[in-house]
Scaffold this active site. Sequence first.
Site, PDB file in Angstrom:
ATOM      1  CB  THR A 110      -0.928   0.023   1.223  1.00 11.63           C
ATOM      2  OG1 THR A 110      -1.789  -1.115   1.185  1.00 11.63           O
ATOM      3  CG2 THR A 110      -1.780   1.283   1.231  1.00 11.63           C
ATOM      4  CG  PHE A 120       0.261   4.734   3.645  1.00  9.62           C
ATOM      5  CD1 PHE A 120      -0.886   4.875   4.399  1.00  9.62           C
ATOM      6  CD2 PHE A 120       0.754   3.451   3.431  1.00  9.62           C
ATOM      7  CE1 PHE A 120      -1.539   3.774   4.932  1.00  9.62           C
ATOM      8  CE2 PHE A 120       0.115   2.341   3.950  1.00  9.62           C
ATOM      9  CZ  PHE A 120      -1.041   2.507   4.703  1.00  9.62           C
TER      10      PHE A 120
END
Length: 426
Positions: free
Chosen positions: A302, A304
């Site tokens: 992921t 960010f």
Amino acid sequence: MKALSPYSPAPSFTTLIRRPSFPRLLPFHSVAVQCAYGPETFSVQNGVGLSRADWQSSCAILASNVVSEQQSAGGGGGGVVASVNGHKTNVENLNLVPIGKISDTYQITKPQPKPLTITDFSPAPMHGEKLRVAYQGVPGAYSEAAAGKAYPNCEAIPCDQFEVAFQAVELWIADRAVLPVENSLGGSIHRNYDLLLRHRLHIVGEVQFPVHHCLLALPGVRKEYLNRVISHPQALAQCELTLTKLGLNVTREAVDDTAGAAEYIAANNLLNTAAIASARAAELYGLQVIADGIQDDSSNVTRFVMLARDPIIPRTDRPFKTSIVFAHDKGTSALFKVLSAFAFRNISLTKIESRPHRNCPIRLVDDANVGTAKHFEYMFYVDFEASMAETRAQNALAEVQEFTSFLRVLGSYPMDMTPWSPSGGH
């Protein structure tokens, strides 16, 4: 730590100075004061950041009141002299530092200002400064771990919604926010792209965090007794095949976040329910790990972004990425012309995302031959590998502006070059 919510009262930013009343005039000794903080913004206990000019004005008023009150009380300095951000406080708590030799009573040395460095204006993702960092979720969430990777030893502030994290930075409750924008398996997180456009925060960095899912349940519970698994919708989708291979005949239920699912099971003592969350969530909420590493694809990462109130100064001594959002002008091949501005200058695009143009979602085109056609209007988010300090990036955006009705630079920031292992945990 209690999570912030949209209904939490925002702190007041007005510093109120209460002047004590005195029955008679007293001899007055002027005292020059200076706030003992850095050159930019300051904070006080139970207070919020203010500008240097505001603090110097407030400190001067407070100091004169303190001198008068001390003389009227026979030298005692323990009385309340001010109300800062709605809280009564003593002058000792304000960290006022007198400077200059004013009288024989005050023998004071002026502290030398600290020279500014490049890190004061463009901190790297791993600068390690103690900051208040907002994230969405509860303790044990992957966003909290990403915040810790971006800003080691930071004070993590949990928020129950993405928009609350944006507001926490805007209202000076937090210094930074670390929020997910895309996942290698689940794709873009559209909510945060919309919030980037709605709010005026700047992207100052990025961090890529490997996701390592675990199946958690109460201690002593065996997987044969489970009939329900709860987690974030993306976590459920990322573990679908593994749950089937484990032979679990369970229903899948979506909740707001992964760590919140673990907290819910522990709080309600659910013996027939498991959660998909991190191993740290198991430690925090007293759960056992039934199965480790249950994500279907080990290359589950992921991305960010780190958000701040002010942008950083772009540099050219390390790889940088720039994020923009634009709406193209009416006309043929407008999007092609925009993208060509980067191709002609050998600037690589790493991301392009389209979102509906909320102010003008549909455009009507009247043609005498075919009638009226409806075209959907979009905003385009683009990430490209170049710093705004480079001439080629500046020239590319100058050309892009000719073919767009709206253009905004969301941030120019260092790329996360940290190596990671797809097979391991954190």
